[in-house]
Write a protein that holds these residues in place. Structure first.
Motif, short mmCIF file in Angstrom:
data_model
loop_
_atom_site.label_atom_id
_atom_site.label_comp_id
_atom_site.label_asym_id
_atom_site.label_seq_id
_atom_site.Cartn_x
_atom_site.Cartn_y
_atom_site.Cartn_z
N LEU A 42 0.82 -1.21 0.00
CA LEU A 42 0.00 0.00 0.00
C LEU A 42 0.85 1.26 0.00
N GLU A 43 2.02 1.20 0.61
CA GLU A 43 2.92 2.35 0.60
C GLU A 43 3.40 2.63 -0.83
N GLU A 44 3.78 1.59 -1.54
CA GLU A 44 4.18 1.77 -2.94
C GLU A 44 2.99 2.21 -3.79
N PHE A 45 1.82 1.67 -3.48
CA PHE A 45 0.60 2.06 -4.19
C PHE A 45 0.34 3.56 -4.04
N LYS A 46 0.48 4.07 -2.83
CA LYS A 46 0.27 5.50 -2.60
C LYS A 46 1.33 6.33 -3.34
N GLU A 47 2.57 5.85 -3.37
CA GLU A 47 3.64 6.56 -4.08
C GLU A 47 3.36 6.62 -5.58
N GLN A 48 2.89 5.50 -6.14
CA GLN A 48 2.59 5.45 -7.57
C GLN A 48 1.41 6.38 -7.91
N LYS A 49 0.40 6.39 -7.07
CA LYS A 49 -0.73 7.29 -7.31
C LYS A 49 -0.28 8.75 -7.25
N LYS A 50 0.56 9.07 -6.27
CA LYS A 50 1.05 10.44 -6.14
C LYS A 50 1.89 10.84 -7.35
N ARG A 51 2.66 9.91 -7.84
CA ARG A 51 3.53 10.18 -9.00
C ARG A 51 2.73 10.58 -10.22
N PHE A 52 1.61 9.91 -10.46
CA PHE A 52 0.80 10.18 -11.64
C PHE A 52 -0.38 11.11 -11.37
N GLY A 53 -0.55 11.51 -10.11
CA GLY A 53 -1.68 12.38 -9.77
C GLY A 53 -3.00 11.65 -9.70
N TYR A 54 -2.97 10.30 -9.56
CA TYR A 54 -4.20 9.52 -9.51
C TYR A 54 -4.86 9.64 -8.13
N VAL A 55 -6.17 9.77 -8.13
CA VAL A 55 -6.92 9.71 -6.87
C VAL A 55 -8.19 8.91 -7.09
N ASP A 56 -8.63 8.26 -6.02
CA ASP A 56 -9.95 7.60 -6.07
C ASP A 56 -10.91 8.42 -5.21
N PHE A 57 -12.10 7.91 -4.97
CA PHE A 57 -13.11 8.69 -4.28
C PHE A 57 -12.72 8.98 -2.83
N ASN A 58 -12.13 8.02 -2.14
CA ASN A 58 -11.70 8.27 -0.78
C ASN A 58 -10.55 9.28 -0.73
N ASP A 59 -9.67 9.20 -1.72
CA ASP A 59 -8.54 10.15 -1.78
C ASP A 59 -9.03 11.58 -1.89
N LEU A 60 -10.14 11.79 -2.63
CA LEU A 60 -10.69 13.14 -2.76
C LEU A 60 -11.00 13.73 -1.40
N LEU A 61 -11.64 12.93 -0.54
CA LEU A 61 -12.01 13.42 0.78
C LEU A 61 -10.78 13.63 1.66
N THR A 62 -9.82 12.70 1.57
CA THR A 62 -8.60 12.81 2.37
C THR A 62 -7.79 14.03 1.97
N LEU A 63 -7.63 14.25 0.65
CA LEU A 63 -6.89 15.41 0.15
C LEU A 63 -7.58 16.71 0.54
N MET A 64 -8.92 16.72 0.43
CA MET A 64 -9.67 17.93 0.78
C MET A 64 -9.52 18.24 2.27
N ARG A 65 -9.62 17.20 3.08
CA ARG A 65 -9.46 17.40 4.53
C ARG A 65 -8.07 17.95 4.84
#
Length: 675
Positions: A175-198
């Motif tokens: 999951l740590e690598e998963f989060k790094e890969q998402k951050k690298r490409f700017g990918y977010v899912d629905f939960n990430d939207l709420l976490t980033l907004m918070r």
């Protein structure tokens, strides 16, 4: 103006001073009118529309409320209100803050996680448990994000599934690598939207709302609750009903609404008690049952309707299917328009029976929540098998059947059909049993080089590879077996299909034909595949108990289809009736068949709640998997309060298919209908 149409309770809530306000809006008490009135009051009091944030659980609900505001202030004013779901609003605000985000669907991110998961080794771990598959790990992580903001994933897993403890470090690493890969490409899912907004809000993002309004507050989960708390806003107007909190399985946290007064100093709690929907006797029943749950806030629904009314009726039947038939007949005899009738179910299998019986008496219905009886894959397969018997020229029915043949895809299915069609001169049954002599069904057709089209060259294979499979000589002599692409598994499925057609050659009555379908080897193969797939866990294992239960449900659908056929004497007419009925259903007309979750927010003149037997409702199986009797009781409350004029509650004493005896639901005892 909207305030002039409010009762005193609604008016007091809608005009409350700015601050932390919670409105307990029971079923049918006008919560939407109160929210719209609150927005109107705020605008009339001088608040700019762009300083108002409206959070709802569907974009449709937000649009309807804003439209009602526009009716008083015009579209330009109403359009400046920020409104929508938690996710939609967070996405727009993050974009406004200049954040580069690429919203991805879960299926895309599951694929990304799968590539990371696939590079990990688990075989060096000594554990009796198999590691989670990537897809299941993604879903579990999503539930974790919704359920807590204070625990690490491993800490949360330890509380919920400690048997996988040996793999915790590997999961965290994935999951740590998963989060790094998402951050690298700017990918977010629905939960990430709420976490980033918070996170942006906690860092002081310039979001200047003066008041936030939240609809369906009882359904907020921990992550959504944390987002609300992060907004730098001193006025929050929440509307909800703890008795209608029925989404715990999806992470909803009833403690959020329950602890509102404790979490906010000087919080005000208002209660709407005047129900404008249901009759006094229906509300009395609903109140008697829901009072058995712990009272988070004191309330008692009051009736506003006057005049004579019918009491809720208890319908008791000796057998499960007789229950469905009787309800269908009662609906047919009723003068209530079908669009204003709802049959509400707790379990999808309940809806199968009532849907089939409504079809039998010629009543159209539309189904929401669960898969339609006629859309279920096993029912479609049964109908396809019926179809090829009645119409041996139906290519699509043939291809759909052979989708279940191992090693035979759509392309090869069509080649088989074309070959049999040619051998049978337009009739695949004749092609199987009386193939035309001297015909090569796989003769290469002409190439059209001008159009750039080239037909594949079919190589002929030796039939000898099938000699040891026990096929009869007539079948082995058929040229169709010379197709080189046909595997042993494909040939065995084709042979089962051949035997099925052989046994149904002289069957005329549709009921008997359905029985031949459900007992045939070809359908047993299909049922085995479907049951196995439905019992396959996300870690790849097959739960044998679930598989047997899936087979029972498939068998039940076969019995229902056979019962539907009993009033027909010609198979063609029976098939035509099914086809016409499916068309009516797709148009969305007729009686409403609704799961309880799908019924929320709706209302009907007549409501039937079926299968009120202990074990089915309340659903003891789901309770054992993390549910609770309190939640099942809230589901019952939601179902009963959908009724305006007439409420029917039914149960059966016996299930002849499973050979099970039932006793009535404890909710019927609590309602005072049985002792």
């Amino acid at each position: 103006m909207p305030l002039s149409h409010l009762n005193q309770e609604q008016y007091t809530a809608a005009t409350a001073p700015l601050g932390y306000n919670l409105v307990i809006a029971s079923a049918g008490t006008g919560k939407t009118s109160t929210i719209v009135a609150r927005i109107a009051h705020s605008i009339r009091s001088g608040m700019k529309p762009e300083h108002i944030l409206l959070l709802t659980f569907t974009n449709k609900a937000a649009a309807e409320m804003v439209e009602r505001v526009a009716g008083f202030f015009g579209k330009e004013v109403a359009g400046r209100i920020e409104s929508g779901t938690f996710h939609a609003v967070s996405y727009r605000l993050l974009k406004r803050l200049g954040k580069a985000i690429v919203l991805k669907q879960p299926k895309d991110l599951k694929m990304l996680l799968k590539t990371i998961h696939g590079r990990r080794r688990f075989d060096h771990i000594d554990s009796p448990m198999r590691p989670y598959q990537a897809s299941y790990l993604y879903d579990l992580y999503s539930l974790y994000q919704n359920s807590t903001v204070s625990l690490s994933f491993s800490e949360w897993l330890k509380e919920n599934d400690n048997e996988h403890g040996a793999y915790f470090d590997i999961y965290e690493d994935i999951l740590e690598e998963f989060k790094e890969q998402k951050k690298r490409f700017g990918y977010v899912d629905f939960n990430d939207l709420l976490t980033l907004m918070r996170d942006q809000l906690l860092k002081g993002a310039p979001i200047g709302y003066k008041e936030i309004l939240i609809d369906e507050y009882q359904d907020t989960n921990t992550l959504q609750g944390a987002l609300i708390e992060a907004f730098p806003c001193k006025s929050v107007f929440c509307v909800g009903d703890y008795d209608q909190s029925i989404y715990a399985f999806n992470g909803a946290n009833i403690n959020i609404i329950g602890s509102f007064g404790e979490r906010h100093e000087n919080a005000r709690v208002f209660t709407l008690t005047k129900n404008y929907r249901s009759t006094a006797k229906i509300l009395s029943l609903a109140n008697r049952v829901i009072e058995k749950n712990e009272r988070l806030y004191p309330k008692q629904l009051e009736v506003t309707r006057t005049g004579e009314c019918e009491p809720p009726r208890l319908l008791i039947y000796d057998e499960l299917f007789l229950q469905y038939q009787a309800i269908a007949s009662q609906i047919r005899a009723s003068s209530t328009p079908h669009h204003d009738v709802a049959v509400i179910f707790r379990n999808n299998s309940s809806a199968d029976g009532i849907e089939a019986c409504l079809r039998e008496v010629g009543i159209a219905c539309k189904r929401k929540g669960g898969v339609s009886f006629f859309d279920a894959k096993e029912v479609k397969a049964m109908i396809d098998l019926l179809t090829v018997v009645v119409n041996p020229r139906d290519m699509m029915a043939f291809i759909h059947i052979f989708e279940y043949a191992k090693g035979v895809g759509p392309a090869l299915s069509k080649e088989l059909f074309d070959g049999l069609y040619l051998l049978g001169e337009g009739n695949i049954t004749k092609g199987l049993f009386q193939p035309k002599e001297g015909v090569n069904p796989f003769e290469q057709r002409a190439k059209n080089t001008q159009l750039g089209l080239f037909d594949d060259h079919h190589e002929l294979g030796s039939v000898a590879r099938f000699y040891k499979l026990g096929f009869d000589e007539a079948f082995l002599a058929n040229p169709i077996l010379k197709l080189s692409k046909l595997t042993v598994d494909g040939a065995q499925f084709l042979h089962s299909f051949y035997i099925f057609l052989k046994e149904t050659k002289r069957v005329k009555h549709p009921r008997t034909l359905v029985e031949h379908v459900t007992t045939s080897q070809v359908f047993k193969t299909i049922a085995e595949q479907l049951a196995t797939k439905r019992a396959t866990q996300k870690d790849g294992t097959v739960d044998e108990k679930q598989k047997e239960e899936a087979k029972e449900r498939i068998a039940r659908k076969g019995i229902l289809l056979k019962d539907l056929a009993k009033n027909y004497h010609e198979s063609e007419r029976f098939l035509n009736a099914l086809t016409l009925g499916s068309g009516e259903m797709s148009e969305g007309e007729g009686v409403n068949l609704l799961s309880i979750h799908a019924s929320k927010g709706l209302e009907f003149n007549d409501v039937y709640i079926v299968d009120l037997m202990d074990g089915r409702f309340p659903n003891r199986k789901l309770m054992s998997m993390g549910g609770s009797l309190d939640e099942e009781r809230r589901l019952f409350y939601v179902a009963t309060t959908r009724a305006r004029d007439r409420l029917f509650l039914s149960f059966a004493k016996y299930d002849k298919i499973k050979k099970l005896d039932y006793i009535h639901s404890p909710f019927l005892v609590e309602a005072g209908l049985v002792t």
